[in-house]
Scaffold this active site. Sequence first.
Site, mmCIF file in Angstrom:
data_model
loop_
_atom_site.group_PDB
_atom_site.id
_atom_site.type_symbol
_atom_site.label_atom_id
_atom_site.label_comp_id
_atom_site.label_asym_id
_atom_site.label_seq_id
_atom_site.Cartn_x
_atom_site.Cartn_y
_atom_site.Cartn_z
ATOM 1 N N ASP A 321 0.871 -1.182 0.000
ATOM 2 C CA ASP A 321 0.000 0.000 0.000
ATOM 3 C C ASP A 321 0.905 1.228 0.000
ATOM 4 O O ASP A 321 2.039 1.162 -0.483
ATOM 5 C CB ASP A 321 -0.947 -0.038 1.200
ATOM 6 C CG ASP A 321 -2.286 0.634 0.901
ATOM 7 O OD1 ASP A 321 -2.268 1.812 0.509
ATOM 8 O OD2 ASP A 321 -3.333 -0.008 1.047
ATOM 9 N N HIS A 344 2.214 1.765 -3.297
ATOM 10 C CA HIS A 344 1.225 2.675 -3.857
ATOM 11 C C HIS A 344 1.701 4.117 -3.783
ATOM 12 O O HIS A 344 0.914 5.039 -3.967
ATOM 13 C CB HIS A 344 -0.116 2.529 -3.142
ATOM 14 C CG HIS A 344 -0.794 1.221 -3.406
ATOM 15 N ND1 HIS A 344 -2.042 0.904 -2.897
ATOM 16 C CD2 HIS A 344 -0.411 0.136 -4.129
ATOM 17 C CE1 HIS A 344 -2.383 -0.319 -3.279
ATOM 18 N NE2 HIS A 344 -1.414 -0.796 -4.024
#
Length: 513
Positions: A321, A344
């Site tokens: 993430d 991310h």
Amino acid sequence: MSCSRLSILVFCTSFLCFFLYTTQARWPHHAKHKHTHSHKVSAISEPPSSPPVSANLSEPTSPPPEASNLLEPPSPPPEASNLSKPPSPPPESANRPPTLSPEPANPPDYGSDHNSGVFDVRKFGAVGDGITDDTDAFKMAWEAACQVDSAVIHVPYGFKFMIQSTIFTGPCQGRLQFQVDGTLAPPDGPDSWPQKNSKRQWLVFYRISMMSLVGGGVIDGKGEKWWDLPCKPHKGINGTTLPGHCDSPIAVRFFMSSNLTVQGLRIKNSPQFNFRFDNCKNVHIKSIHITAPALSPNTDGIHIENTNNVELYDSVISNGDDCISIGSGCYDVDIRNVTCGPSHGISIGSLGNHNSLACVSNITVRDSVIKVSDNGVRIKTWQGGSGAVSGIIFSNIHMDNVRNPIIIDQFYCLTKECSNQTSAVFVSDILYENIKGTYNIRSPPMHFACSDSVPCTNLTLSDVELLPAQGDLVLDPFCWNAYGQLQTLTIPPVSCLMEGAPRSMLDNVMDYC
């Protein structure tokens, strides 16, 4: 005349006899004087009560009678007489030869008392075999160290300590260092997690000031079984999520704490967020290494919320993430020399969820690398929120095969059912400078999607050069309701930014936060 001679002869004979007698009588006294002289010299180096026979010995004299019952080792030789003596041994060792620096039979004693200031968790009963529950030992070590002005809780190298979900509570007496040189690990997955314990957090530090979490050790979150829960993203039939329990623990959380340092640690495979800081201030993070697989869900590296005066330097983060996510209520954050990815990216947000107020300001991300990630530097907000994001600088950042190197997304939504709303978080005063590298051609390299009712304003681009990682096709940037300026020419050219600021916003800029 003859009588006179006889008288003289008698006198001489008497005198000779008297002289010989007196001389013989003085000889024993002279010998005794000589012995007494020798005794005075020996009295300098031996106790007054020593027996006279020791004066003729070349070895050290025996101790006085009153010291003969003490349990001391024999006196060292003269050349060692100035060395400090070891503590008196127990009675059964009284006849053993002394050793000046004996090797300890047990591991080194790092101390477990108020005087030493160092509290080894093994001294409180921790086993460190990776199986035994060492939670109580850590809590006892914490409670003892918390009462000392300056203390170190030591987690030694070469041991793996299993700890249940635990809250370490302050305030403490003074500065506290949590030195992790070994390995910390939780129970193995949801089925091993005690029902009474929170499944939302593992190690929590609450109301702590002047604490350091440091060392060369490992925090192993053992998150694999948590990621496989059917409710998790990318799990279930054909990648869908299924209903059911979905709580997963944050590995390390600081809550309502200040003057914190996190440095040198390695953390891997967290079930959810690796580090989270809530309602904290004066946070210094340096030289940490965070790893988790690229598809591990919600494993944000470092998340901060309602936290200010943060320095995050010289770290490597690779996870499933955001490497770093900055939530509402954060300001004065400096991020420098971070290598991020696969991940991310580095994100401000998401902000404004459930129509909430969100305020973020004075954030700098500089001198960093983002590689093989879904996003580069991102600002993401929900429709319906309120508040503002302002004073943001993204500077000197290298992109390596990043899908969305520069992105503002004010339509952030985890499903396709989010409705467009009139309220939104105001995004303004964002600087992008010296951002160069390559992008994945699935998306345009710059994406400014701003709210229909609350446009983005004062976006500034300088020295931006982004080229496709493969092929020669250069995609045009995307803009929607975005106002800004170009200080230099960019690659690719940005022609979709609108100049100036919408008149409807000028009167209300100061009302957002």
